[in-house]
Enzyme design. Structure first.
Site, short mmCIF file in Angstrom:
data_model
loop_
_atom_site.label_atom_id
_atom_site.label_comp_id
_atom_site.label_asym_id
_atom_site.label_seq_id
_atom_site.Cartn_x
_atom_site.Cartn_y
_atom_site.Cartn_z
N HIS A 179 0.69 -1.02 0.01
CA HIS A 179 -0.05 -0.01 0.02
C HIS A 179 0.95 1.09 0.01
O HIS A 179 0.66 2.23 0.62
CB HIS A 179 -0.98 0.04 1.27
CG HIS A 179 -2.18 -0.83 1.26
ND1 HIS A 179 -3.08 -0.75 0.02
CD2 HIS A 179 -2.60 -2.05 1.88
CE1 HIS A 179 -4.00 -1.54 0.23
NE2 HIS A 179 -3.69 -2.50 1.15
N GLU A 183 -1.21 -8.43 10.34
CA GLU A 183 -0.13 -8.96 9.72
C GLU A 183 1.16 -8.81 10.54
O GLU A 183 2.02 -9.55 10.12
CB GLU A 183 0.15 -8.64 8.28
CG GLU A 183 -1.01 -8.98 7.23
CD GLU A 183 -2.14 -8.30 6.99
OE1 GLU A 183 -2.61 -7.56 7.82
OE2 GLU A 183 -2.93 -8.10 6.00
N ASP A 194 -0.74 -4.11 6.23
CA ASP A 194 -1.66 -5.03 5.61
C ASP A 194 -1.46 -5.23 4.13
O ASP A 194 -0.80 -4.74 3.31
CB ASP A 194 -2.90 -4.33 5.98
CG ASP A 194 -3.01 -2.91 5.24
OD1 ASP A 194 -2.11 -2.16 5.06
OD2 ASP A 194 -4.26 -2.66 4.79
N GLU A 195 -2.00 -6.46 3.62
CA GLU A 195 -2.61 -6.98 2.46
C GLU A 195 -1.25 -6.65 1.46
O GLU A 195 -1.13 -6.04 0.49
CB GLU A 195 -3.40 -5.98 2.02
CG GLU A 195 -4.76 -6.25 2.66
CD GLU A 195 -5.95 -5.49 2.07
OE1 GLU A 195 -6.96 -5.82 1.96
OE2 GLU A 195 -5.61 -4.10 1.52
N CYS A 196 -0.15 -7.42 1.78
CA CYS A 196 1.03 -7.70 0.91
C CYS A 196 0.70 -8.72 0.02
O CYS A 196 0.43 -9.79 0.53
CB CYS A 196 2.10 -7.95 1.50
SG CYS A 196 3.06 -6.41 1.93
#
Lengths: 671, 671
Positions: free
Chosen positions: A248, A363, A311-313
């Site tokens: 992000h 995470e 978050d969200e890799c």
């Protein structure tokens, strides 16, 4: 300009709340009601005694100003004499920088002639003043506050609102009025999501290309940031910045591509979703950059906590980079999760080196994560509980995603310590700090963001402040409606934005028929909107879906009425109300349809408007059957249910929220 | 939340204006319409060429932002490329400090693909941008601007709005949003009435007791004043301060009683009216004080003109002071007017000594008044003409008193150069600089001041900008309604304040029946309000009279309909509209009366509400008679006229504006 006089039959009267159910939100921990009331008039005055905290002095001025807004009475703002109506007693100082868990309690005693507000420090005073303001209402004798004694303190110490300014930038005025709203409902953490793939929103003097290449000109100067922090502090609100990494973070790479794992070049992303670019955890230069950057930002933000996202890799850039693969082999890093863990661990040391406590999304939690790291759970109660079990402190955001157009009741019943949280032992429970409403900004601009935050966030604020057993949904909705009106005085536009947008899209100063339609449709829940239409950062958010509230109050109340009818509990008046509403909707398409073609923004609404009319007709027939105790034939019923099924599907990215209530009527009339 | 669907029948459609009557206010000097339109979409871009004026650069940014507000389309605000849709060409620089009579002309050419805006300097550019913004409207193809060529310049060089912040202080936000409104309608002078008997509203560093003793804490710091001046300059608006003297100056004497002719002590006055205190013109110390004060203030305000008030001296303090009488005898000063003339002459020299040109109200004009002094006429056209004949320049405010609740049409038809002005020769006419709307603030707070200024001031702005022959009242009202909607985008609250105040006074979030009443009543015209009730500076301005517009648009349109009916020119639909309205009003009291008693602020409205119902009943009977060609008997007619006479009298300080229209119907049905 909503709507027709019939609305009044269902509308809340601001003065209707008395004794048994005061218009407070969040409800206080302890409250005892007396008899009578304190009348407010021009002679009402306030004096602050005890410890002289500038937050109390300014809080008193703001209090008197808001009291003027609530009454129109010009109260004396100068130095009051010793015979003041209201006495504020502040026992002692608060911390120079607000600390997690700092005493926020207050005692408020209102008699017919006098008000006493006492608190350990300025924080409690500020909360008590907001409680008083919520109690003000009009009576036949004048504006008044009921006689009451309140002893109050929060259930959780961390009660936050996150605003994502990365995807859509929000001007300072938006931030400030929302801080006012937060103060009104006793939220105490503003989590400022300052960077994301689509934008980097803060001035860095160390690395100016961050804002120059990453913001499209929309960012906060450091002076503005200081202004926000001071503004928040005056309202008893901490400001926790978030810089999302290692993913992000595409907007960073526009100016500094060497930070990334791919080969670039990079531009801020112009779509919504999860994207591949990720910081390069294999190069020391990455951490040197981050150390310098964190040094600059930790100096700017005084709060002890510092959020690094995490978050969200998706790991795709790492997978595609031989150097990264090589690094993983050399360091015995088994997968991308472990690589991110390595990255987070390094960053945590940098953050700690600048004397801050790291916070991150789920995470960041790994077996070896230091115990002081705070985990913010977007994944859910299990992840929250896991963090607490592991010894980390945690807060809940899953269930509080206010961008997803869920009803307030759903958010309200999410409790950090129920469900999975209830399995924790006392020590573990103590590690659950609270929660945060999260305002992700794919589908909001400064025009409608208030409506996505308010008033539903007030319900979340109550969950985090009030005792666990405060869970009555009807009471919540009743009080939330009153608080929603009071939030207008803070300059929030959640109640006024719809008419302005309808006027614009229709080119009509009095778009009554469009208002009738707007009042019963909602954006689809969850992430369905993106499946119905393609959006980018350049998409105008000026259509009906952007102009309506995320929860239709009209539909909610109509559903209550329909439920009463079906249960055989409706009064004659309620039967008539159901009929009046259905007739209004049945006849609305005739009024609305001719004008829809005049605007490119309303043309697409024709099927939705027609469908509402058809649904209402079906509802009226079912109502007739119910009234006359006729049973709808199975064939007709099935045909009607078929029509309702089609009508229930989104049109123009909008959902008709009357359909479920009409389905109730149809099913009842067929049995 | 107004009203019922019937409003739509009369309401203006923002998109209804085409070709023959563009939604512009003020109307341009020359306009030629073409065919087709320019569609606005996300690719629309603007480039500024020619002389690089920061006002043009910032004006372009603000233009794009307002264009976003008008459309919801995010336009590119960054640096545009050479293929921009709109090209701004600024020929040369403007003056460092805006000068009276500086070139304000512009040329705007819109084709289906391109826009060209050219002007001699930044002022014309700013005006042209506002013209473009007014032209934006929604179409079936998208937001668009019609193909048009405009060559425009103002008729008068001085087009002002005065705001009195002495009687009721107005926060900076109020000033700024009104400057935005001024820019939108091409007004170019903000006249800031900064001191009066009730308050001294600006920080003096030389004489700090002025604000400390004279403002009750409500004043502008010098930094804030500089901020306003810079804000106004960016919008092509001059800022002319006024410090009223020698009278209307009691607030000065609170801190500096030695300035006064009486013995003191003094406090800022807490009532409205004309008061005795006056500066002492006999003492040199008075002029020494003023010289120092004027030195400070003339340095702060860059405009070449400086207003010293000079109005309404009753002379009583002079009469009562033997030293003053003695001084008059010694100096052969025959009366108080001559004494004031002596005072003004001395002050004029001080003002001139600080390189400013003095401006004052009518009273400053005496035979020996220097020719460069500008006279602002509150007395009327004769005084204006007299000044011009005497060789002084003058501007008109008589007729533009927007605090007096006159209809826009009355202000609109007041022309500085008609009536007495028409008797002037060319040279004298040239001395008539223009005019100013004056917002005296006895009965406004920050909540409702916008509604007293807007939209009626747009009509005055047109009078002062557009050619003399632009005088069609119907066209003015039609265009003013559209401009009024656009002014919402500047943050002006003239359209939104009513509902907020009705909600507060009723304690009801949906006060529909109260809105029906509010839409047809008005504050009494002129100075009648003060005769109906006692007011002081402490009086809450939170009643219905404060919450309604000064001109009822509903009543004005109903009057048009009633006139059509009476003239036998009404269509069947118009007959029905008249009936629908009357039935609404007839039935409204039944809905409204029960709730009025719940609030101390609405209790007093019961007779007004009942009267509206009775008036409507009379109107319906008359309408029946007219429809059926029955003649109302003389006895019934007289009885009805008697009822209407009583109904026409103010109740709760409000006038029912339906009465004259119903009287039309009754008189017609009786003949």
């Amino acid at each position: 300009m909503l709507l027709l006089a019939v609305v009044a039959l269902l509308g809340p009267a601001l003065c209707a709340q008395h004794a048994s159910s005061l218009p407070l939100m969040p409800l206080p921990a302890h409250l005892s009601e007396g008899n009578g009331k304190l009348l407010l008039n021009g002679g009402f005055s306030v004096v602050a005694e005890g410890y002289a905290d500038p937050r109390v002095a300014e809080g008193r001025e703001r209090f008197l100003n808001k009291l003027w807004r609530e009454t129109g009475i010009p109260f004396q703002t100068g130095a009051p004499d010793s015979s003041a109506t209201m006495v504020i007693k502040t026992a002692g100082p608060s911390q120079q920088v607000e600390q997690l868990g700092e005493d926020e309690s207050y005692h408020l005693a209102v008699t017919a002639a006098h008000v006493e507000l006492t608190a350990a420090n300025a924080l409690g005073v500020l909360h008590g003043l907001q409680t008083f303001l919520q109690l003000v209402h009009i009576t036949p004798e004048g504006f008044a506050v009921p006689v009451v004694t309140i002893d109050d303190q929060p259930r959780f110490p961390w009660r936050g609102l996150m605003i994502d300014v990365g995807r859509h930038f929000m001007p300072l005025t938006v931030i400030k009025r929302n801080l006012d709203g937060m103060e009104a409902v006793k939220l105490n953490v503003f989590h400022w999501h300052l960077s994301d793939d689509q934008g980097f929103r803060i001035e860095s003097k160390q690395f100016p290309l961050l804002q120059e290449k990453g913001s499209n000109g929309h960012y906060y100067t450091q002076d503005e940031v200081r202004e926000v922090i001071a503004y928040a502090r005056m309202r008893g609100i901490r400001v926790v910045p978030e810089f999302d990494m290692p993913c992000h973070a595409t907007s960073w790479f526009a100016g500094y591509p060497e930070l990334a794992s791919g080969s670039g070049p990079y531009q801020p992303i112009t779509k919504w979703g999860i994207f591949d670019p990720a910081m390069d955890p294999t190069r020391e230069s990455t951490f040197q950059f981050l150390d310098k950057f964190l040094g600059e930002m930790t100096a700017l933000f005084p709060d002890p906590y510092f959020h690094i996202g995490g978050d969200e890799c998706d790991g795709k850039e790492w997978d595609a980079n031989p150097r990264v693969k090589q690094f993983m082999r050399e360091h015995n890093i088994k997968d991308n999760a472990a690589l991110q863990s390595y990255f987070s661990g390094r960053v945590e040391k940098l953050v700690a080196g600048h004397n801050k406590i790291m916070e991150g999304w789920d995470e960041v939690l790994q077996p070896d994560t230091p115990r002081d790291v705070v985990v913010q759970s977007w994944r859910g109660p299990k992840a929250l509980a896991a963090a607490a079990r592991q010894g980390n402190r945690a807060l809940l955001s899953n269930g509080y995603y206010i961008d997803l157009n869920q009803p307030a009741s759903e958010h309200y019943l999410v409790d950090p310590l129920l469900g999975e949280g209830a399995t924790l032992d006392a020590q573990q429970r103590a590690r659950v700090l609270g929660g945060e409403a999260t305002m992700w900004s794919e589908f909001v601009t400064e025009e409608n963001i208030d409506s996505r935050i308010w008033p539903r966030t007030a319900a979340i604020a109550e969950r985090l402040w009030s005792p666990e057993e405060v869970r009555d949904v009807d009471s919540m909705y009743r009080r939330m409606a009153l608080v929603s009106e009071k939030l207008n005085d803070d300059g929030l536009e959640h109640n006024s934005f719809t008419l302005a947008m309808l006027q614009r899209m229709s080119g009509n100063a009095n778009p009554e028929a469009l208002e009738v339609l707007a009042a019963v449709v909602q954006p689809p829940k969850g992430y369905a909107r993106e499946e119905l239409k393609q959006y980018t950062v350049f998409s105008p958010l000026n259509e009906l879906v952007d102009a309506v509230a995320p929860e239709s109050e009209t539909a909610r109340r109509f559903n209550q009425l329909a439920t009463m009818v079906v249960a055989g509990k409706a009064t004659g008046e309620q039967w008539q109300e159901v009929r009046t509403w259905l007739e209004l909707w049945r006849d609305n398409d005739l009024k609305l349809a001719p004008s829809l073609k005049d605007s490119t923004l309303t043309q697409q609404l024709a099927p939705l408007s027609r469908s509402l009319s058809e649904v209402a007709s079906v509802g009226l027939k079912a109502l007739d059957d119910l009234k006359l105790h006729r049973t709808m034939s199975a064939a007709v019923r099935d045909q009607n249910l078929e029509l309702l099924k089609a009508a229930g599907k989104p049109k123009a990215v909008l959902v008709d929220k009357i359909v479920p209530s009409v389905e109730l009527l149809v099913r009842a009339s067929g049995s």
